[in-house]
Design a protein around this motif. Structure first.
Motif, PDB file in Angstrom:
ATOM      1  N   THR A  52      39.022  39.109  39.675  1.00 41.11           N
ATOM      2  CA  THR A  52      38.430  39.702  38.432  1.00 41.11           C
ATOM      3  C   THR A  52      38.327  38.733  37.238  1.00 41.11           C
ATOM      4  O   THR A  52      37.717  39.085  36.358  1.00 41.11           O
ATOM      5  N   TYR A  96      34.374  43.532  42.920  1.00 42.43           N
ATOM      6  CA  TYR A  96      34.677  44.475  41.905  1.00 42.43           C
ATOM      7  C   TYR A  96      33.580  44.266  40.672  1.00 42.43           C
ATOM      8  O   TYR A  96      32.888  43.580  40.677  1.00 42.43           O
ATOM      9  N   ARG A 119      37.850  48.867  40.593  1.00 42.37           N
ATOM     10  CA  ARG A 119      39.057  47.692  40.731  1.00 42.37           C
ATOM     11  C   ARG A 119      40.039  48.477  41.296  1.00 42.37           C
ATOM     12  O   ARG A 119      41.312  48.738  40.637  1.00 42.37           O
TER      13      ARG A 119
END
Length: 395
Positions: free
Chosen positions: A313, A334, A353
């Motif tokens: 992320t 993601y 996610r």
């Protein structure tokens, strides 16, 4: 044109290869490039380009100790930096291209004083968020926005560049802000829209800002006939690949371990870039390999994989995603990340996610026939395009 690159490493890892690519590209265009580097634990692999070593291993160790105790990343290495700047003065660069300035090797205040005093045209490629924070290189996983106002009470003091004793983030933030501002001729380059938005909210917001996506050498990254599966005894399985220089929580190591429980017996997860302790801690059905700087070994793994997964992320680009795509492998990333930007310019799956979303995307991918010439989607990320865009900034 005389161009000086300054980075923590040269020729190894993502940023080190970016530096050598840019030096070689500029030299081929008739310019004179030199790469200066400082992290001595990584062997210089700059090849034919001219290099300058900043300081010594001892200098790095002392700088690292200052960081561990007093949280002073970027504020040590004074004597090493003074000596280095004398060499810079003799080279007399017309352009200085800065890259990663963290890494226990250079004093940022002395460096920027030199740049501003000599009014040198400067390009600074931000490869992470360290230049705009008082301590950390990334802050998304802890949802921290203190970097917008001053970095008091840092929640990531124990994360790289780790301090075991003091939290000096607020003072570091103020010192960085003073050092980095008011350079007369500086352009900030970022490798994604994601990072560009962060810079626009930071104390670097008044500088000219340009997005230039990183490039990869498509003469090296392409589909090959691979015996990787045979070597690891997984010929009869769907291979799910993950690659990172360092595996930690923000890279998604725990996500892969959770994923292994959900995928089913027809799949095998292979992770490249783990340390020995992490490898020993993997489930028996997962394959863990240590980090490699061999492009040939990476291409073998990318080409063998049925799907490439990046559950990170906090990427500022997603170099491994582009590499996997160039080798003909479908990437899964993601949403709302810089990796998603890579897929937007190529082809792959962008998912919510969650580990369940990754699992579902892998299952869907296994039902799809492997596409011929999939690597054509990576053409946008060619090294040639990347070097030309950076040279336009210089020129």
């Amino acid at each position: 044109m005389r161009i000086l690159h300054i980075n923590s490493v040269c020729g190894v890892t993502g940023t080190g290869r970016i530096v050598t690519d840019l030096c070689e590209g500029a030299n081929a265009r008739g310019h004179q490039s030199v790469a200066a580097y400082g992290e001595h634990k990584f062997k210089n692999q700059g090849g034919k380009i001219n290099t300058i070593s900043i300081g010594s291993s001892l200098d790095c160790q002392i700088h690292g100790l200052l960081t561990r105790v007093f949280d002073l990343q970027g504020f040590g290495s004074k004597r090493a930096t003074e000596k280095f700047l004398k060499e810079v003065d003799r080279f007399h660069p017309e352009v200085i291209h800065l890259h990663n300035l963290h890494g226990y090797y250079i004093n940022i205040e002395l460096l920027f004083d030199f740049i501003k005093r000599n009014n040198i045209k400067t390009v600074w490629t931000l490869h992470d968020c360290w230049p705009i924070t008082g301590h950390c290189v990334h802050f998304e996983n802890v949802s921290c926005d203190k970097w917008k106002t001053g970095c008091r009470h840092c929640p990531l003091t124990r994360e790289y560049p780790a301090s075991w004793v003091m939290d000096n983030a607020y003072k570091n933030y103020q010192r960085k802000k003073t050092a980095f501002q008011k350079a007369q001729h500086m352009t900030i380059v970022v490798p994604s829209r994601w990072l560009a938005e962060k810079v626009k909210e930071s104390f670097l917001k008044d500088y000219k800002l340009k997005i230039i996506y990183n490039g990869i050498d498509l003469e090296k990254y392409y589909p090959v006939k691979s015996d990787f599966k045979a070597r690891y005894g997984i010929e009869n399985y769907q291979m799910v690949l993950g690659v990172a220089n360092v595996w930690n929580e923000r890279k998604g190591l725990k996500t892969f371990i959770e994923l292994e429980k959900l995928l089913g017996e027809n799949y095998r997860i292979v992770l490249v870039g783990l340390n020995k302790e992490q490898i020993q801690g993997l489930p028996s059905t997962m394959i863990g390999l240590e980090r490699t700087d061999s492009i040939d070994e990476l291409v073998q793994a990318y080409s063998a994989a049925d799907v490439f997964v990046t559950p990170s992320t906090e990427e500022t680009f997603g170099l491994t995603v582009a590499e996997a795509m160039a080798c003909g492998t479908w990437p899964i990333v993601y949403e709302r990340t810089a990796c998603a930007e890579v897929v937007e310019h190529g082809k792959g799956s962008i998912v919510p996610r969650s580990v369940e979303a990754i699992r579902d995307a892998i299952w869907a991918c296994s039902k799809r026939e492997k596409e011929e010439n999939f690597e054509r989607y990576a053409q946008f990320f060619s090294k040639k395009r990347f070097v030309e865009e950076v040279l336009e900034v210089y020129e």
